[in-house]
Design a protein around this motif. Sequence first.
Motif, PDB file in Angstrom:
ATOM      1  N   SER A  59      46.625 -43.042 -40.402  1.00  0.00           N
ATOM      2  CA  SER A  59      47.380 -44.108 -40.262  1.00  0.00           C
ATOM      3  C   SER A  59      48.788 -43.982 -40.659  1.00  0.00           C
ATOM      4  O   SER A  59      49.129 -42.991 -41.462  1.00  0.00           O
ATOM      5  CB  SER A  59      46.640 -45.317 -41.082  1.00  0.00           C
ATOM      6  N   PRO A  60      49.758 -44.940 -40.441  1.00  0.00           N
ATOM      7  CA  PRO A  60      51.102 -44.981 -40.997  1.00  0.00           C
ATOM      8  C   PRO A  60      51.280 -44.875 -42.354  1.00  0.00           C
ATOM      9  O   PRO A  60      51.933 -43.816 -43.238  1.00  0.00           O
ATOM     10  CB  PRO A  60      51.825 -46.138 -40.519  1.00  0.00           C
ATOM     11  N   SER A  61      50.151 -45.390 -43.134  1.00  0.00           N
ATOM     12  CA  SER A  61      50.406 -45.377 -44.668  1.00  0.00           C
ATOM     13  C   SER A  61      49.515 -43.927 -45.038  1.00  0.00           C
ATOM     14  O   SER A  61      50.179 -43.418 -46.087  1.00  0.00           O
ATOM     15  CB  SER A  61      49.591 -46.567 -45.260  1.00  0.00           C
ATOM     16  N   GLN A  62      48.655 -43.489 -44.426  1.00  0.00           N
ATOM     17  CA  GLN A  62      48.092 -42.243 -44.693  1.00  0.00           C
ATOM     18  C   GLN A  62      49.096 -41.113 -44.398  1.00  0.00           C
ATOM     19  O   GLN A  62      49.412 -40.211 -45.334  1.00  0.00           O
ATOM     20  CB  GLN A  62      46.987 -41.871 -44.032  1.00  0.00           C
ATOM     21  N   GLY A  63      50.082 -41.371 -43.503  1.00  0.00           N
ATOM     22  CA  GLY A  63      50.979 -40.198 -42.953  1.00  0.00           C
ATOM     23  C   GLY A  63      52.130 -40.369 -44.112  1.00  0.00           C
ATOM     24  O   GLY A  63      52.519 -39.342 -44.513  1.00  0.00           O
ATOM     25  N   LYS A  64      52.567 -41.342 -44.655  1.00  0.00           N
ATOM     26  CA  LYS A  64      53.453 -41.782 -45.675  1.00  0.00           C
ATOM     27  C   LYS A  64      52.878 -40.878 -46.889  1.00  0.00           C
ATOM     28  O   LYS A  64      53.954 -40.493 -47.716  1.00  0.00           O
ATOM     29  CB  LYS A  64      53.872 -42.924 -45.718  1.00  0.00           C
ATOM     30  N   PHE A  65      51.725 -41.049 -47.389  1.00  0.00           N
ATOM     31  CA  PHE A  65      51.281 -40.832 -48.476  1.00  0.00           C
ATOM     32  C   PHE A  65      51.316 -39.245 -48.543  1.00  0.00           C
ATOM     33  O   PHE A  65      51.746 -38.689 -49.505  1.00  0.00           O
ATOM     34  CB  PHE A  65      49.742 -41.151 -48.422  1.00  0.00           C
ATOM     35  N   LEU A  66      50.833 -38.697 -47.417  1.00  0.00           N
ATOM     36  CA  LEU A  66      51.137 -37.068 -47.244  1.00  0.00           C
ATOM     37  C   LEU A  66      52.251 -36.672 -47.486  1.00  0.00           C
ATOM     38  O   LEU A  66      52.660 -35.691 -48.271  1.00  0.00           O
ATOM     39  CB  LEU A  66      50.655 -36.654 -45.961  1.00  0.00           C
ATOM     40  N   MET A  67      53.472 -37.319 -46.878  1.00  0.00           N
ATOM     41  CA  MET A  67      54.507 -36.880 -46.899  1.00  0.00           C
ATOM     42  C   MET A  67      55.271 -37.035 -48.501  1.00  0.00           C
ATOM     43  O   MET A  67      56.125 -36.071 -48.707  1.00  0.00           O
ATOM     44  CB  MET A  67      55.612 -37.836 -46.156  1.00  0.00           C
ATOM     45  N   LEU A  68      54.746 -38.078 -48.992  1.00  0.00           N
ATOM     46  CA  LEU A  68      55.311 -38.242 -50.317  1.00  0.00           C
ATOM     47  C   LEU A  68      54.654 -37.163 -51.529  1.00  0.00           C
ATOM     48  O   LEU A  68      55.287 -36.888 -52.227  1.00  0.00           O
ATOM     49  CB  LEU A  68      55.022 -39.690 -50.912  1.00  0.00           C
ATOM     50  N   GLN A  69      53.400 -36.642 -51.050  1.00  0.00           N
ATOM     51  CA  GLN A  69      52.859 -35.858 -51.763  1.00  0.00           C
ATOM     52  C   GLN A  69      53.446 -34.505 -51.737  1.00  0.00           C
ATOM     53  O   GLN A  69      53.967 -33.684 -52.676  1.00  0.00           O
ATOM     54  CB  GLN A  69      51.548 -35.791 -51.521  1.00  0.00           C
ATOM     55  N   ALA A  70      53.913 -34.232 -50.378  1.00  0.00           N
ATOM     56  CA  ALA A  70      54.758 -33.158 -50.176  1.00  0.00           C
ATOM     57  C   ALA A  70      56.161 -32.993 -50.959  1.00  0.00           C
ATOM     58  O   ALA A  70      56.367 -32.115 -51.553  1.00  0.00           O
ATOM     59  CB  ALA A  70      54.918 -32.695 -48.622  1.00  0.00           C
ATOM     60  N   ARG A  71      56.596 -34.075 -50.894  1.00  0.00           N
ATOM     61  CA  ARG A  71      58.106 -34.278 -51.421  1.00  0.00           C
ATOM     62  C   ARG A  71      57.850 -34.349 -53.042  1.00  0.00           C
ATOM     63  O   ARG A  71      58.735 -33.631 -53.610  1.00  0.00           O
ATOM     64  CB  ARG A  71      58.629 -35.652 -51.219  1.00  0.00           C
ATOM     65  N   MET A  72      56.892 -34.585 -53.681  1.00  0.00           N
ATOM     66  CA  MET A  72      56.850 -34.586 -55.016  1.00  0.00           C
ATOM     67  C   MET A  72      56.473 -33.347 -55.672  1.00  0.00           C
ATOM     68  O   MET A  72      56.976 -33.109 -56.679  1.00  0.00           O
ATOM     69  CB  MET A  72      55.452 -35.234 -55.511  1.00  0.00           C
ATOM     70  N   ILE A  73      55.963 -32.357 -54.890  1.00  0.00           N
ATOM     71  CA  ILE A  73      55.794 -30.940 -55.392  1.00  0.00           C
ATOM     72  C   ILE A  73      57.050 -30.242 -54.566  1.00  0.00           C
ATOM     73  O   ILE A  73      56.996 -28.800 -54.865  1.00  0.00           O
ATOM     74  CB  ILE A  73      54.471 -30.445 -54.828  1.00  0.00           C
ATOM     75  N   GLY A  74      58.002 -30.613 -54.017  1.00  0.00           N
ATOM     76  CA  GLY A  74      59.054 -29.961 -53.169  1.00  0.00           C
ATOM     77  C   GLY A  74      58.413 -29.014 -52.308  1.00  0.00           C
ATOM     78  O   GLY A  74      59.173 -27.947 -52.091  1.00  0.00           O
TER      79      GLY A  74
END
Length: 242
Positions: A59-74
């Motif tokens: 879902s869009p929210s799940q997609g953004k969650f994954l993106m933000l997780q990736a961003r948090m760890i650089g």
Amino acid sequence: MAPAWAVNPTTDPKDPRWAVVDSYTFDHLHPSSSTPALSVLDKAVANSNAHNLPKYEVSPSQGKFLMLQARMIGAKNILEIGTLGGYSTIWLANATPETNVTTIEINDYFAGVAKENWEAAGVQEKIEQQYGSALEILPKLLESVKAGNRSLYDMVFIDADKAQGLQYFDFAVKMCRSGAVIFVDNVVMKGSLVDAEQLDNPHVRGSRAVVEGIGKDERVDAVCMQTVGEKIYDGFVMAVVR
């Protein structure tokens, strides 16, 4: 072919509030100024639907969650096992300007649609597409990592054949740096994970093997999170490499 589910995410009954909450929160938390743009995401879904791909994308929210997780760890190097129409790949590729994604898809037709979606989204240069069986490709990627020809991965998203999930996970750990995050999606499947009547389903057996196998794996620390939303009641395992 897309993997069979113990429950069908497109037809199984769901609480209408889940979709309403997803729509309300996503509309506010991912405004028109956000990246990736809503028009890009909608176009990818529409193109996948036009090509009759299974509606198994996150879902869009799940997609953004994954993106933000990736961003948090650089995360600069991400591995995705199971491309489908490349919707989640678009999210992951937008994590940081330096992020690159290696994604594996066994179905040539799906892979072709995904490539169209990435080109429309302007992220094709950040994506390395690998065609074929993950269990044939992963050993080659591992050898490349060991030889120093490929960087260790910072994040892995496993969204493929549920029966092979633990094997995918084992390869992923071997190719990840300490502190990397590995997600195994769709392990709960509306409670099928613990439904005695579903234990003969190979995908349920595979998900149970993932939970039980990761629990015994001293290379990682992990948790299973249940989720609801516009898709269905499901959940994922998140593991951090020690």
